[in-house]
Design an enzyme around this catalytic site. Structure first.
Site, PDB file in Angstrom:
ATOM      1  N   LYS A  40       0.838  -1.207   0.000  1.00  0.00           N
ATOM      2  CA  LYS A  40       0.000   0.000   0.000  1.00  0.00           C
ATOM      3  C   LYS A  40       0.870   1.254   0.000  1.00  0.00           C
ATOM      4  CE  LYS A  40      -3.825  -2.451   2.180  1.00  0.00           C
ATOM      5  NZ  LYS A  40      -4.568  -2.816   3.409  1.00  0.00           N
ATOM      6  N   GLN A  94      -4.864  -1.744   9.580  1.00  0.00           N
ATOM      7  CA  GLN A  94      -4.733  -3.065   8.965  1.00  0.00           C
ATOM      8  C   GLN A  94      -5.286  -4.137   9.908  1.00  0.00           C
ATOM      9  OE1 GLN A  94      -3.758  -3.579   5.809  1.00  0.00           O
ATOM     10  NE2 GLN A  94      -4.059  -5.782   5.976  1.00  0.00           N
ATOM     11  N   ASP A 132     -11.117   2.333   3.774  1.00  0.00           N
ATOM     12  CA  ASP A 132     -11.356   0.884   3.740  1.00  0.00           C
ATOM     13  C   ASP A 132     -12.841   0.555   3.550  1.00  0.00           C
ATOM     14  OD1 ASP A 132      -9.263  -0.931   3.797  1.00  0.00           O
ATOM     15  OD2 ASP A 132      -8.898  -0.685   5.943  1.00  0.00           O
TER      16      ASP A 132
END
Ligand code: GUN
Length: 296
Positions: free
Chosen positions: A55, A99, A122
């Site tokens: 990422k 995460q 997200d």
């Protein structure tokens, strides 16, 4: 036997990254702010380390600013929530992710709901999930959005098709089922969601025009489950021990590729299919976050 085509997520994601990079240049040359993605990584899980590293690398490739905030796995929930509050209130940061998975002593849902939905690139916050499910502008979570984008770019017909989704996770199974059932393209599918309690799963798959395999069960989908000409999208990325690899493992999909592929019209490889599309979807979301175009 038909000859199958590869749904090349690596190639498409490279194209999309170039498109984003051009957009970023335009924004910056017009005096706008460079989009900024922050990522919180807790602990040292191998998979999470790899995802977050790619990422950050993708941010560099498209011209975003990025920051990585690391905690050891003994971080308290309070510390984590305080960091989320800081990011929520930091005007420099347009979007951020935590995460997953998190250590067991931390309430994942509480963490997800602490993120300001306007920075939730997200798409895990219930406001984004709810807005997605009724077709309102929102951040769509990266994996389902990446799958939809891959189908779109290959112009895979979806209207009226029977799509079988294997798996019902909040991150993939549930949202992809909703997106493909929605009005319009790529959508208008008749969707069946199968899971560990499903009876007659094999027969369900045999009637599928499109299979989305998102169980996390290596090589679960075999040739006897495939209707000739089906489109197969493999979301699995299980690390299977492999002593012939330098890393000691290989990424294994949910589909037994070698025997399934010859029956398909299109199929995604693992790696190089859904994975890169997921990362680039996060970049698309971060661009939107920077442009502040989704919410008023
Ligand atoms: N863990 C597995 N997939 C994801 C994802 O898309 N985002 C985050 N934050 N964690 C994940």
């Amino acid at each position: 036997m038909e000859t199958y085509k590869i749904l090349d997520g690596k190639k498409i994601s490279d194209e999309i990254k170039k498109e984003i990079a051009l957009e970023v240049e335009k924004i910056v040359s017009n005096g706008g702010k460079r989009p900024h993605l922050a990522a919180i990584l807790v602990g040292h899980d191998g998979g999470s380390e790899t995802y977050v590293a790619s990422k950050v690398k993708s941010c560099e490739e498209v011209g975003f600013a990025s920051s990585l905030i690391r905690f050891e796995s003994d971080v308290t929930e309070e510390q984590l929530l305080a960091t989320i509050d800081q990011l929520n209130n930091d005007p420099e940061v347009d979007g951020f992710i935590v995460q997953l998975p998190l250590p067991k002593h931390i309430d994942e849902q509480r963490v997800i709901e602490r993120v300001d939905y306007r920075k939730d690139v997200d798409g895990f916050h219930p406001i984004n999930v709810g807005r997605m499910s009724i077709g309102l502008p929102c951040f769509v979570s990266a994996t389902p959005q990446g799958i939809v984008e891959l189908l779109r770019r290959y112009e895979i017909p979806t209207s009226g098709k029977h799509c079988v989704v294997l798996g019902r996770s909040n991150i993939v199974g549930k949202p992809i089922a909703q997106l493909l059932a929605q009005k319009g393209y790529p959508g208008d599918c008749t969707v069946t969601v199968c899971h560990s309690r499903t009876q007659g799963l094999k027969e369900m798959c045999q009637s599928a025009d499109i299979i989305i395999a998102a169980l996390g069960s290596p090589e679960f989908v075999t040739k006897d489950m495939i209707k000739p000409g089906a489109v197969v999208v493999d979301v699995g990325t299980t690390r299977v021990p492999d002593s012939t690899r330098k890393s000691g493992f290989r990424l294994t999909g949910d589909v037994k590729f070698d025997e399934v592929a010859p029956l398909c019209s299109y199929i995604t490889p693992v790696p190089g299919g859904v994975g890169p599309m997921t990362i680039v979807s996060l970049m698309m979301n971060t661009l939107k976050a920077g442009q502040k175009i989704l919410f008023n």
